[in-house]
Design an enzyme around this catalytic site. Structure first.
Site, PDB file in Angstrom:
ATOM      1  N   ARG A  76      32.567  34.322  20.248  1.00 48.39           N
ATOM      2  CA  ARG A  76      32.314  33.491  21.434  1.00 48.39           C
ATOM      3  C   ARG A  76      33.565  32.733  21.865  1.00 48.39           C
ATOM      4  NH1 ARG A  76      27.557  30.033  18.864  1.00 48.39           N
ATOM      5  NH2 ARG A  76      29.341  29.722  17.503  1.00 48.39           N
ATOM      6  N   LYS A 187      26.943  39.448   2.995  1.00 52.61           N
ATOM      7  CA  LYS A 187      26.019  38.563   2.316  1.00 52.61           C
ATOM      8  C   LYS A 187      26.195  37.143   2.860  1.00 52.61           C
ATOM      9  CE  LYS A 187      27.504  36.254  -1.174  1.00 52.61           C
ATOM     10  NZ  LYS A 187      28.699  35.400  -1.155  1.00 52.61           N
ATOM     11  N   HIS A 279      26.647  39.274  -6.586  1.00 51.57           N
ATOM     12  CA  HIS A 279      27.801  39.838  -7.299  1.00 51.57           C
ATOM     13  C   HIS A 279      27.492  40.121  -8.777  1.00 51.57           C
ATOM     14  CE1 HIS A 279      29.801  38.881  -3.675  1.00 51.57           C
ATOM     15  NE2 HIS A 279      30.247  37.681  -3.964  1.00 51.57           N
ATOM     16  N   ARG A 399      37.813  42.577 -18.155  1.00 50.31           N
ATOM     17  CA  ARG A 399      38.283  41.437 -17.367  1.00 50.31           C
ATOM     18  C   ARG A 399      38.441  41.935 -15.920  1.00 50.31           C
ATOM     19  NH1 ARG A 399      41.892  36.828 -17.765  1.00 50.31           N
ATOM     20  NH2 ARG A 399      40.980  36.467 -19.801  1.00 50.31           N
ATOM     21  N   TYR A 407      39.496  45.350 -23.017  1.00 47.94           N
ATOM     22  CA  TYR A 407      39.937  45.254 -24.420  1.00 47.94           C
ATOM     23  C   TYR A 407      38.745  45.189 -25.353  1.00 47.94           C
ATOM     24  CZ  TYR A 407      39.522  40.127 -23.724  1.00 47.94           C
ATOM     25  OH  TYR A 407      39.081  38.866 -23.439  1.00 47.94           O
ATOM     26  N   LYS A 409      37.668  43.753 -29.030  1.00 48.25           N
ATOM     27  CA  LYS A 409      38.014  42.876 -30.149  1.00 48.25           C
ATOM     28  C   LYS A 409      37.449  43.494 -31.415  1.00 48.25           C
ATOM     29  CE  LYS A 409      37.040  38.542 -29.616  1.00 48.25           C
ATOM     30  NZ  LYS A 409      36.389  37.296 -29.094  1.00 48.25           N
TER      31      LYS A 409
HETATM   32  P1  NDP Z   1      32.289  31.436   9.821  1.00 48.00           P
HETATM   33  O1  NDP Z   1      31.483  30.209   9.713  1.00 48.00           O
HETATM   34  O2  NDP Z   1      33.768  31.300   9.897  1.00 48.00           O
HETATM   35  O3  NDP Z   1      31.721  32.222  11.078  1.00 48.00           O
HETATM   36  C1  NDP Z   1      32.332  33.360  11.664  1.00 48.00           C
HETATM   37  C2  NDP Z   1      32.275  33.216  13.180  1.00 48.00           C
HETATM   38  O4  NDP Z   1      30.909  33.249  13.584  1.00 48.00           O
HETATM   39  C3  NDP Z   1      32.817  31.891  13.670  1.00 48.00           C
HETATM   40  O5  NDP Z   1      34.196  31.970  13.900  1.00 48.00           O
HETATM   41  C4  NDP Z   1      32.025  31.664  14.932  1.00 48.00           C
HETATM   42  O6  NDP Z   1      32.656  32.375  15.985  1.00 48.00           O
HETATM   43  C5  NDP Z   1      30.698  32.355  14.668  1.00 48.00           C
HETATM   44  N1  NDP Z   1      29.673  31.382  14.266  1.00 48.00           N
HETATM   45  C6  NDP Z   1      29.742  30.459  13.303  1.00 48.00           C
HETATM   46  N2  NDP Z   1      28.591  29.786  13.200  1.00 48.00           N
HETATM   47  C7  NDP Z   1      27.774  30.287  14.130  1.00 48.00           C
HETATM   48  C8  NDP Z   1      26.441  30.027  14.521  1.00 48.00           C
HETATM   49  N3  NDP Z   1      25.715  29.077  13.920  1.00 48.00           N
HETATM   50  N4  NDP Z   1      25.904  30.747  15.511  1.00 48.00           N
HETATM   51  C9  NDP Z   1      26.616  31.706  16.099  1.00 48.00           C
HETATM   52  N5  NDP Z   1      27.887  32.004  15.771  1.00 48.00           N
HETATM   53  C10 NDP Z   1      28.452  31.312  14.803  1.00 48.00           C
HETATM   54  O7  NDP Z   1      31.848  32.398   8.655  1.00 48.00           O
HETATM   55  P2  NDP Z   1      32.733  33.235   7.645  1.00 48.00           P
HETATM   56  O8  NDP Z   1      33.780  33.967   8.393  1.00 48.00           O
HETATM   57  O9  NDP Z   1      33.126  32.365   6.522  1.00 48.00           O
HETATM   58  O10 NDP Z   1      31.654  34.254   7.061  1.00 48.00           O
HETATM   59  C11 NDP Z   1      31.087  35.291   7.827  1.00 48.00           C
HETATM   60  C12 NDP Z   1      30.056  36.000   6.970  1.00 48.00           C
HETATM   61  O11 NDP Z   1      30.667  36.493   5.807  1.00 48.00           O
HETATM   62  C13 NDP Z   1      28.945  35.092   6.503  1.00 48.00           C
HETATM   63  O12 NDP Z   1      27.791  35.850   6.392  1.00 48.00           O
HETATM   64  C14 NDP Z   1      29.432  34.650   5.128  1.00 48.00           C
HETATM   65  O13 NDP Z   1      28.400  34.251   4.296  1.00 48.00           O
HETATM   66  C15 NDP Z   1      30.066  35.933   4.651  1.00 48.00           C
HETATM   67  N6  NDP Z   1      31.079  35.748   3.623  1.00 48.00           N
HETATM   68  C16 NDP Z   1      32.140  34.928   3.830  1.00 48.00           C
HETATM   69  C17 NDP Z   1      33.114  34.778   2.861  1.00 48.00           C
HETATM   70  C18 NDP Z   1      34.324  33.929   3.077  1.00 48.00           C
HETATM   71  O14 NDP Z   1      35.163  33.881   2.184  1.00 48.00           O
HETATM   72  N7  NDP Z   1      34.481  33.275   4.216  1.00 48.00           N
HETATM   73  C19 NDP Z   1      33.008  35.501   1.560  1.00 48.00           C
HETATM   74  C20 NDP Z   1      31.866  36.370   1.477  1.00 48.00           C
HETATM   75  C21 NDP Z   1      30.943  36.468   2.477  1.00 48.00           C
HETATM   76  P3  NDP Z   1      32.561  31.943  17.505  1.00 48.00           P
HETATM   77  O15 NDP Z   1      32.112  30.526  17.571  1.00 48.00           O
HETATM   78  O16 NDP Z   1      33.940  32.156  18.023  1.00 48.00           O
HETATM   79  O17 NDP Z   1      31.605  32.900  18.079  1.00 48.00           O
HETATM   80  C1  BG6 Z   2      32.129  35.086  -2.157  1.00 50.57           C
HETATM   81  C2  BG6 Z   2      31.544  33.726  -2.325  1.00 50.57           C
HETATM   82  O1  BG6 Z   2      31.120  36.039  -1.995  1.00 50.57           O
HETATM   83  O2  BG6 Z   2      32.888  35.407  -3.321  1.00 50.57           O
HETATM   84  C3  BG6 Z   2      32.619  32.688  -2.578  1.00 50.57           C
HETATM   85  O3  BG6 Z   2      30.824  33.388  -1.139  1.00 50.57           O
HETATM   86  C4  BG6 Z   2      33.504  33.101  -3.734  1.00 50.57           C
HETATM   87  O4  BG6 Z   2      32.025  31.426  -2.849  1.00 50.57           O
HETATM   88  C5  BG6 Z   2      33.978  34.528  -3.547  1.00 50.57           C
HETATM   89  O5  BG6 Z   2      34.610  32.214  -3.768  1.00 50.57           O
HETATM   90  C6  BG6 Z   2      34.704  35.010  -4.799  1.00 50.57           C
HETATM   91  O6  BG6 Z   2      35.255  36.259  -4.577  1.00 50.57           O
HETATM   92  P1  BG6 Z   2      36.445  36.777  -5.522  1.00 50.57           P
HETATM   93  O7  BG6 Z   2      36.676  38.164  -5.057  1.00 50.57           O
HETATM   94  O8  BG6 Z   2      37.605  35.871  -5.266  1.00 50.57           O
HETATM   95  O9  BG6 Z   2      35.959  36.672  -6.911  1.00 50.57           O
END
Ligand code: NDP
Ligand code: BG6
Length: 520
Positions: A76, A187, A279, A399, A407, A409
């Site tokens: 957006r 997820k 995970h 690991r 490994y 042990k």
């Molecule tokens: P963000 O909160 O950064 O959201 C991604 C984008 O979605 C935002 O930049 C925004 O874009 C839009 N957005 C955020 N909140 C809303 C809302 N309430 N309604 C509509 N649009 C929204 O999330 P992440 O990038 O951290 O995560 C994205 C997905 O990946 C999630 O499902 C998260 O659980 C999963 N995930 C994330 C990880 C991480 O390390 N960040 C790790 C593993 C999984 P805009 O406003 O420009 O449209």
């Molecule tokens: C994500 C979790 O799925 O996995 C985070 O939402 C976590 O909380 C991450 O930090 C860990 O991933 P990795 O690959 O660094 O072990």
């Protein structure tokens, strides 16, 4: 790009030869024609930290040839193409690895990216997106070819249903019989059994299971992918891998930092939904499942489902929850939060192989180290003439990170004139054994699998359902405040109660021995 098309073809065929020869994989690797990768939520955290860097690495290795691939960012936020590129640029190459050649690769990669802005639930944005994809496909496919559309939902799950509806309505691959449309969903897929099933039904009405790739990035980790090979390609393990020999199994995830600005998200979910239900449980499946009939993805996933279905209900006395002190200082976390940032949960698998063997899943944030590992502890040696018990039990450890290693042990004779014994290890440390080999990032591997149409390392709908069935009753009890999180100090091992539970479950800690990853 660092390498030309010839390298790209070689690379693809070598990977194909090394793969398990899955038919779908082999066939789809041969596909050519335009490939559009659409990152929805391109303005977000995951997109910049994981998705775009993974695409860049695939590009550098020749898997995303510029003659076939175009990448669209969609969100957006109002941004120009250049603003999106500026946002992701710094995440593509860690500064310590930056070389002039890399900079050129980065510039060439960024040229493939185009940004489209629009909302997630109205037609205008998706019609515009479709128009842009079609324009690109038309340019590409003037020669013979097919069109492939890969949608990566880097978005909060709350918007999956409208986004999927819009894609279904406006953005599908236009050719009936050639090409494909695939959806990668992140997820957390639901908050409990009911919400996950509802989400699955909503998406399932729009897409076939074969089009949905539920990502769990742990399944893309090198050592997780080695698990089935270790277990089923080595004679050593076949007779030992059961309740007769194994005393307990631990699957552990630790992070040495807290929720780091993601407190608002985290507080809605907690460590069980964030790490354990997905995970660690996926890793458990691979440790505990029976040998599949073959390496066909569906056979592997069938076996994973069977293990999940054999897990007994979790008992409250086999759970310890913790919350690190300072967690609630995050302004997005309510002062009354009981959300666990640490949990140890014992799972028991009610089947012929595992009856009586505790599977201890442990995950925590803000602990004293960052590591993920599988630790299989064997029973004591019967008729212990060397008094090995003093030294500790045999353990097989994988690991997963950091310093990937496998490994064992074991007890050996202490070198010298005396007949005394000592604990040592057979050590396969990847950095030492595979010098110069770059281990791919999990996201890289999984995106490539999606392009190839290989669903082995993705979570099937019935698998997800079985996973939620295990944890939902416990999660509801926590949400209702029936189980409390005990406080622990950041930078420690977590609550002492967790170590007590570990001991009660049968784990015997080895004292006076520590495995030290070899340095080169
Ligand atoms: P963000 O909160 O950064 O959201 C991604 C984008 O979605 C935002 O930049 C925004 O874009 C839009 N957005 C955020 N909140 C809303 C809302 N309430 N309604 C509509 N649009 C929204 O999330 P992440 O990038 O951290 O995560 C994205 C997905 O990946 C999630 O499902 C998260 O659980 C999963 N995930 C994330 C990880 C991480 O390390 N960040 C790790 C593993 C999984 P805009 O406003 O420009 O449209
Ligand atoms: C994500 C979790 O799925 O996995 C985070 O939402 C976590 O909380 C991450 O930090 C860990 O991933 P990795 O690959 O660094 O072990």
């Amino acid at each position: 790009m660092a390498s030309g098309d010839v390298w790209h073809m070689e690379k693809r065929s070598s990977v194909r030869n090394d793969s398990f020869g899955d038919k779908a994989d082999t066939e789809s690797s041969l596909e050519s024609g335009s490939l559009s990768i659409i990152v929805l939520g391109a303005s977000g955290d995951l997109a910049k930290k994981k998705t775009f860097p993974a695409l860049f690495n695939l590009y550098r290795q020749g898997f995303l040839p510029p003659s076939e691939v175009h990448i669209f960012g969609y969100a957006r936020s109002k941004m120009t193409d250049d603003e999106l590129k500026d946002r992701i640029h710094g995440y593509l190459v860690p500064s310590k690895n930056a070389t002039p050649e890399m900079s050129e690769d980065v510039s060439n990669f960024l040229r493939l990216i185009q940004y489209v802005s629009g909302s997630y639930d109205t037609e205008e944005g998706f019609q515009l997106l479709d128009k842009e994809i079609s324009k690109y496909e038309y340019e590409q496919n003037r020669q013979e070819g097919i069109s492939r559309r890969l949608f990566y939902l880097a978005l909060p799950p709350s918007v999956y249903p409208p986004v999927c509806r819009m894609i279904r309505r406006y953005c599908m691959n236009k050719s009936e019989n050639v090409g494909w449309t695939r959806m990668v969903v992140e997820k957390p897929f639901g908050r409990d059994l009911q919400s996950a099933e509802q989400l699955s039904s909503q998406i399932g009405e729009l897409f076939n299971e074969s089009q949905i790739y539920r990502i769990d990035h742990y399944l893309g980790k090198e050592l997780v992918q080695n698990l089935l090979v270790m277990r089923f390609a080595n004679r050593f393990f076949l007779p030992l891998w059961n309740r007769d020999n194994i005393d307990n199994v631990q699957i552990v995830f630790r992070e040495d930092f807290g929720t780091d600005g993601r407190g608002g998200y985290f507080d809605q979910y907690g460590i069980i939904r964030d790490i354990i239900q997905n995970h660690l449980l996926q890793v458990l499946c691979l440790v505990a499942m029976e040998k599949p009939v073959s390496l066909t993805p569906e056979y592997i996933r069938d076996e994973k489902v069977k293990v999940l279905q054999a897990v007994d209900p979790i008992k409250d006395e086999e759970v310890v929850l913790g919350q690190y002190e300072g967690y609630k200082d995050d302004p997005t976390v309510p002062d009354t939060s009981n959300t666990p940032t640490f949990a140890t949960v014992v799972l028991r698998i009610h089947n012929e192989r595992w009856e009586g063997v505790p599977f201890i899943l442990k995950a925590g944030k803000a602990l004293n180290s960052r590591k993920a590992e599988i630790r299989v502890q064997f029973k004591d040696v019967p008729g212990d003439i060397f008094k090995c018990k003093r030294q500790g039990r045999n353990e097989f450890v994988m690991r997963l990170q950091p310093s990937e290693a496998i490994y064992m042990k074991l007890t050996v004779k202490q070198p010298g004139l005396e007949m005394s014994t000592v604990q040592s290890e057979l050590d396969l440390s990847y950095k030492q054994r595979y010098q110069g080999v770059v281990i791919p990032e999990a996201y890289e591997r999984l995106i490539l699998d999606t392009i190839r149409g290989d669903q082995q390392h993705f979570v099937r709908r019935d698998e997800l359902k079985a996973a939620w069935e295990i944890f939902t009753p416990l999660l509801h009890r926590i949400d209702e405040g029936l189980l409390k999180s005990v406080p622990y100090k950041p930078g420690t091992r977590g609550p002492a109660e967790a170590d007590a539970l570990l001991e009660k479950a049968g784990y015997v800690q080895t004292h006076g021995y520590i495995w030290i990853p070899p340095t080169l």
